[in-house]
Design a protein around this motif. Structure first.
Motif, PDB file in Angstrom:
ATOM      1  N   GLN A   7      78.008 -10.718  11.205  1.00 53.43           N
ATOM      2  CA  GLN A   7      76.926 -11.672  10.973  1.00 53.43           C
ATOM      3  C   GLN A   7      76.183 -11.176   9.749  1.00 53.43           C
ATOM      4  O   GLN A   7      75.717 -10.042   9.706  1.00 53.43           O
ATOM      5  CB  GLN A   7      75.971 -11.745  12.163  1.00 53.43           C
ATOM      6  CG  GLN A   7      74.827 -12.697  11.918  1.00 53.43           C
ATOM      7  CD  GLN A   7      73.880 -12.770  13.115  1.00 53.43           C
ATOM      8  OE1 GLN A   7      74.090 -12.119  14.135  1.00 53.43           O
ATOM      9  NE2 GLN A   7      72.843 -13.550  12.975  1.00 53.43           N
ATOM     10  N   LEU A  37      87.528 -17.225   9.189  1.00 49.75           N
ATOM     11  CA  LEU A  37      86.089 -17.122   8.983  1.00 49.75           C
ATOM     12  C   LEU A  37      85.455 -18.398   9.497  1.00 49.75           C
ATOM     13  O   LEU A  37      85.691 -19.479   8.962  1.00 49.75           O
ATOM     14  CB  LEU A  37      85.792 -16.936   7.496  1.00 49.75           C
ATOM     15  CG  LEU A  37      84.340 -16.859   7.074  1.00 49.75           C
ATOM     16  CD1 LEU A  37      83.630 -15.685   7.748  1.00 49.75           C
ATOM     17  CD2 LEU A  37      84.245 -16.721   5.564  1.00 49.75           C
ATOM     18  N   TYR A  39      82.136 -20.622  10.270  1.00 49.75           N
ATOM     19  CA  TYR A  39      80.746 -20.793   9.853  1.00 49.75           C
ATOM     20  C   TYR A  39      79.969 -21.366  11.043  1.00 49.75           C
ATOM     21  O   TYR A  39      80.021 -22.553  11.319  1.00 49.75           O
ATOM     22  CB  TYR A  39      80.653 -21.745   8.664  1.00 49.75           C
ATOM     23  CG  TYR A  39      81.358 -21.230   7.432  1.00 49.75           C
ATOM     24  CD1 TYR A  39      80.795 -20.221   6.665  1.00 49.75           C
ATOM     25  CD2 TYR A  39      82.578 -21.753   7.038  1.00 49.75           C
ATOM     26  CE1 TYR A  39      81.431 -19.743   5.533  1.00 49.75           C
ATOM     27  CE2 TYR A  39      83.221 -21.284   5.904  1.00 49.75           C
ATOM     28  CZ  TYR A  39      82.642 -20.282   5.158  1.00 49.75           C
ATOM     29  OH  TYR A  39      83.280 -19.820   4.046  1.00 49.75           O
ATOM     30  N   ALA A  42      75.068 -22.721   8.576  1.00 49.77           N
ATOM     31  CA  ALA A  42      75.066 -22.655   7.114  1.00 49.77           C
ATOM     32  C   ALA A  42      73.725 -22.109   6.637  1.00 49.77           C
ATOM     33  O   ALA A  42      72.676 -22.511   7.136  1.00 49.77           O
ATOM     34  CB  ALA A  42      75.318 -24.036   6.525  1.00 49.77           C
ATOM     35  N   GLY A  47      76.074 -18.020   0.303  1.00 49.20           N
ATOM     36  CA  GLY A  47      76.999 -17.902   1.412  1.00 49.20           C
ATOM     37  C   GLY A  47      78.417 -18.332   1.123  1.00 49.20           C
ATOM     38  O   GLY A  47      79.247 -18.367   2.026  1.00 49.20           O
ATOM     39  N   THR A  49      82.306 -18.334   0.113  1.00 50.43           N
ATOM     40  CA  THR A  49      83.426 -17.404   0.147  1.00 50.43           C
ATOM     41  C   THR A  49      84.219 -17.669  -1.123  1.00 50.43           C
ATOM     42  O   THR A  49      84.650 -18.791  -1.370  1.00 50.43           O
ATOM     43  CB  THR A  49      84.296 -17.639   1.392  1.00 50.43           C
ATOM     44  OG1 THR A  49      83.475 -17.419   2.548  1.00 50.43           O
ATOM     45  CG2 THR A  49      85.480 -16.700   1.427  1.00 50.43           C
ATOM     46  N   GLU A  59      82.026 -23.393  -0.081  1.00 44.39           N
ATOM     47  CA  GLU A  59      80.650 -23.382   0.401  1.00 44.39           C
ATOM     48  C   GLU A  59      80.641 -23.486   1.928  1.00 44.39           C
ATOM     49  O   GLU A  59      81.428 -24.232   2.505  1.00 44.39           O
ATOM     50  CB  GLU A  59      79.865 -24.549  -0.196  1.00 44.39           C
ATOM     51  CG  GLU A  59      79.703 -24.464  -1.703  1.00 44.39           C
ATOM     52  CD  GLU A  59      78.895 -23.265  -2.151  1.00 44.39           C
ATOM     53  OE1 GLU A  59      77.954 -22.858  -1.427  1.00 44.39           O
ATOM     54  OE2 GLU A  59      79.210 -22.721  -3.224  1.00 44.39           O
ATOM     55  N   PRO A  60      79.759 -22.747   2.606  1.00 42.72           N
ATOM     56  CA  PRO A  60      79.709 -22.790   4.064  1.00 42.72           C
ATOM     57  C   PRO A  60      79.136 -24.107   4.582  1.00 42.72           C
ATOM     58  O   PRO A  60      78.191 -24.652   4.017  1.00 42.72           O
ATOM     59  CB  PRO A  60      78.788 -21.625   4.418  1.00 42.72           C
ATOM     60  CG  PRO A  60      77.936 -21.444   3.228  1.00 42.72           C
ATOM     61  CD  PRO A  60      78.770 -21.834   2.043  1.00 42.72           C
ATOM     62  N   ARG A  61      79.753 -24.615   5.646  1.00 43.44           N
ATOM     63  CA  ARG A  61      79.239 -25.783   6.374  1.00 43.44           C
ATOM     64  C   ARG A  61      79.312 -25.455   7.852  1.00 43.44           C
ATOM     65  O   ARG A  61      80.377 -25.079   8.358  1.00 43.44           O
ATOM     66  CB  ARG A  61      80.121 -27.011   6.084  1.00 43.44           C
ATOM     67  CG  ARG A  61      79.517 -27.936   5.077  1.00 43.44           C
ATOM     68  CD  ARG A  61      80.233 -29.268   4.928  1.00 43.44           C
ATOM     69  NE  ARG A  61      81.159 -29.619   5.962  1.00 43.44           N
ATOM     70  CZ  ARG A  61      82.374 -30.116   5.745  1.00 43.44           C
ATOM     71  NH1 ARG A  61      82.808 -30.325   4.544  1.00 43.44           N
ATOM     72  NH2 ARG A  61      83.151 -30.433   6.749  1.00 43.44           N
ATOM     73  N   ALA A  62      78.200 -25.561   8.545  1.00 40.89           N
ATOM     74  CA  ALA A  62      78.159 -25.228   9.969  1.00 40.89           C
ATOM     75  C   ALA A  62      79.237 -25.986  10.731  1.00 40.89           C
ATOM     76  O   ALA A  62      79.472 -27.169  10.488  1.00 40.89           O
ATOM     77  CB  ALA A  62      76.786 -25.561  10.544  1.00 40.89           C
ATOM     78  N   THR A  64      82.481 -25.399  10.653  1.00 36.60           N
ATOM     79  CA  THR A  64      83.796 -25.395  10.011  1.00 36.60           C
ATOM     80  C   THR A  64      84.353 -23.976  10.004  1.00 36.60           C
ATOM     81  O   THR A  64      83.651 -23.009  10.318  1.00 36.60           O
ATOM     82  CB  THR A  64      83.733 -25.933   8.564  1.00 36.60           C
ATOM     83  OG1 THR A  64      82.929 -25.045   7.771  1.00 36.60           O
ATOM     84  CG2 THR A  64      83.168 -27.340   8.528  1.00 36.60           C
TER      85      THR A  64
END
Length: 82
Positions: A7, A37, A39, A42, A47, A49, A59-62, A64
């Motif tokens: 985390q 990985l 997410y 977000a 954030g 990768t 880009e991170p998306r909650a 996914t």
């Protein structure tokens, strides 16, 4: 390799690195073959990768997940011959 859970807190990051190392081949668990990985949430900013050698940034998306292989088929002893 054993399961790992991470985390990241604000400002934390991993520097560029490779997930497979020759010394891991001799370990009982062997190479890290894949990474998944997920997410969970977000961040407000940052954030991503990044895969610099591929020129790819995700880009991170909650809710996914991102998965990738860490070794080529020929690097893994259980891979069938090509």
């Amino acid at each position: 390799e054993h399961l790992q859970a991470l985390q990241y807190g604000p400002g934390e990051r991993y520097d560029d690195h490779h997930d497979a190392h020759p010394r891991d081949a001799a370990a009982p668990w062997g190479h890290r073959v894949y990474t998944l990985l997920a997410y969970i949430a977000a961040p407000a900013e940052g954030g991503a990768t990044v895969f610099p050698e591929l020129g790819v940034s995700v880009e991170p998306r909650a809710g996914t997940a991102l998965a990738w292989p860490n070794v080529r088929r020929t690097d893994h002893p259980d891979s069938p011959p090509s």
